[in-house]
Structure formats: structure tokens, C-alpha cells
Motif scaffolding. Structure first.
Motif, short mmCIF file in Angstrom:
data_model
loop_
_atom_site.label_atom_id
_atom_site.label_comp_id
_atom_site.label_asym_id
_atom_site.label_seq_id
_atom_site.Cartn_x
_atom_site.Cartn_y
_atom_site.Cartn_z
N LEU A 66 0.84 -1.19 0.00
CA LEU A 66 0.00 0.00 0.00
C LEU A 66 0.88 1.25 0.00
CD1 LEU A 66 -2.66 1.54 0.09
CD2 LEU A 66 -2.67 1.21 2.58
N ALA A 67 1.87 1.27 0.88
CA ALA A 67 2.77 2.42 0.95
C ALA A 67 3.51 2.61 -0.38
CB ALA A 67 3.76 2.26 2.10
N ALA A 68 3.94 1.53 -0.98
CA ALA A 68 4.65 1.62 -2.27
C ALA A 68 3.73 2.14 -3.36
CB ALA A 68 5.22 0.25 -2.65
N ALA A 69 2.49 1.67 -3.38
CA ALA A 69 1.52 2.12 -4.38
C ALA A 69 1.20 3.59 -4.20
CB ALA A 69 0.25 1.27 -4.32
N LEU A 70 1.04 4.02 -2.95
CA LEU A 70 0.77 5.43 -2.67
C LEU A 70 1.96 6.31 -3.07
CD1 LEU A 70 -1.10 5.08 0.74
CD2 LEU A 70 -2.08 5.88 -1.44
N ALA A 71 3.17 5.83 -2.83
CA ALA A 71 4.36 6.57 -3.22
C ALA A 71 4.44 6.69 -4.74
CB ALA A 71 5.62 5.91 -2.67
N GLN A 72 4.12 5.62 -5.42
CA GLN A 72 4.13 5.64 -6.89
C GLN A 72 3.08 6.62 -7.40
OE1 GLN A 72 3.65 1.75 -8.60
NE2 GLN A 72 3.56 2.53 -10.69
N ARG A 73 1.91 6.63 -6.78
CA ARG A 73 0.86 7.56 -7.18
C ARG A 73 1.28 9.00 -6.92
NH1 ARG A 73 -4.42 6.94 -8.41
NH2 ARG A 73 -5.69 8.83 -8.26
N ALA A 74 1.91 9.24 -5.77
CA ALA A 74 2.37 10.60 -5.43
C ALA A 74 3.36 11.10 -6.48
CB ALA A 74 2.99 10.61 -4.04
N GLU A 75 4.24 10.24 -6.92
CA GLU A 75 5.20 10.63 -7.96
C GLU A 75 4.48 10.95 -9.27
OE1 GLU A 75 8.80 8.53 -10.44
OE2 GLU A 75 8.61 8.02 -8.31
N ALA A 76 3.50 10.13 -9.63
CA ALA A 76 2.74 10.36 -10.86
C ALA A 76 1.94 11.66 -10.78
CB ALA A 76 1.81 9.18 -11.14
N VAL A 77 1.39 11.95 -9.61
CA VAL A 77 0.63 13.20 -9.43
C VAL A 77 1.56 14.40 -9.59
CG1 VAL A 77 -0.58 14.60 -7.70
CG2 VAL A 77 -1.24 12.22 -8.06
#
Length: 169
Positions: free
Chosen positions: A115-126
Motif C-alpha cells: 500500500l505504501a509503495a503504491a501510494l508513493a508511486q501515485r504521489a510521484e505520478a501526481v
């Protein structure tokens, strides 16, 4: 009732007569692909549907683009339909179905740490998307106020999501 793609194309033709290639350029330049399901291949399909409903008509004249075969303009019925649909789209709150909510609802199924990794990936994409939208807005300083409002809304949405992501564990 107009779909989002139909309203987008119709609105651009209401602005001024356009051919499919120009519509594709405007959709790209204004970042509209991010919030409409409107690829180049569907533009002429949508124009055909609008023409069949009497909302746009083909106009005669010089070809503004070497590949352009047809230029379309809005009919009076098209202008009225566009105005009504645009007002409703602005005034009425419609539910959105962001996939991130479906993912969060099912996040207990994720292995630990994912979950943390997916959120970090999303934050980078945003952050990347936010930079793209800011660049696109800055590259077009002389656009009409409604186009600036679209860019401003997109930036505010992305900034809000970035702030939300910062507060996630």
C-alpha cells in the motif's frame, strides 16, 4: 443528452468551425485527454453522431489542413444543446468513480508494504502530471478565460490530491 466526448467536440466546434485534425490539436494542447475519453480516432465518429443529430453541419471552404477533408460548424440546435449541456455539467454535482477509491477499498488484500509503495508511486505520478499541466498552462498565456479556468481547476485538483497523499501513512 450529450456524452462528455460529444459535449467536448461540440463545444470546440461552437467556438469556431473546425476540422478533425484541428480538433485533435486543440484537445491535446488544452490537456483535454486527461478528462475526456476522446482519442483522435473517435473525433470523426463523434462528429458523425453530432451531424446525424443535426447539431453540427459540414461547411464548404478551403482546407485548413492538408489532410482535412471536412470542416464542421455548429448549427443553431447545436449551439443551444451545447449551452444547456455545459450549464448542467457545471451546475450539477455528478458522482465520479476514481479507481483509487476502489483500490483503497480493497487495500487490505495487499501484501504488507505494498500500500505504501503504491501510494508513493501515485504521489510521484501526481507530481509529474502537476508539472505537465503547469507547463501546458504557462505555454499558452493568451488563451480565453474559460481555458485558464480549466487549467486552474486541474491544477487545484492535482494539488489537493498531492496534499492528501502527503498525509497518508
Amino acid at each position: 443528452m450529450l456524452t462528455d466526448a460529444e459535449l467536448t467536440v461540440l463545444g470546440l466546434v461552437v467556438e469556431r468551425p473546425r476540422h478533425g485534425y484541428e480538433l485533435d490539436e486543440v484537445v491535446s494542447d488544452r490537456g483535454m485527454r486527461e478528462w475526456t475519453a476522446l482519442g483522435f480516432s473517435s473525433i470523426y465518429y463523434v462528429l458523425g453522431k453530432l451531424r446525424d443529430r443535426g447539431l453540427v453541419a459540414e461547411v464548404q471552404g478551403g482546407r485548413a489542413h492538408p489532410k482535412a477533408k471536412k470542416t464542421f460548424t455548429a448549427t443553431e440546435a447545436g449551439r443551444k444543446a451545447c449551452a444547456a449541456a455545459a450549464e448542467a455539467a457545471i451546475a450539477q454535482l455528478r458522482p465520479v468513480h476514481p479507481p483509487v477509491l476502489v483500490g483503497l477499498a480493497n487495500s487490505p488484500a495487499l501484501p504488507p508494504g505494498r500500500l505504501a509503495a503504491a501510494l508513493a508511486q501515485r504521489a510521484e505520478a501526481v507530481q509529474e502530471r502537476l508539472a505537465e499541466v503547469r507547463r501546458a498552462a504557462a505555454a499558452q498565456p493568451d488563451v480565453p478565460p474559460f481555458v485558464r479556468a480549466i487549467f486552474a481547476y486541474s491544477i487545484a485538483q492535482l494539488e489537493a490530491e498531492a496534499g492528501w497523499l502527503e498525509g497518508m501513512p
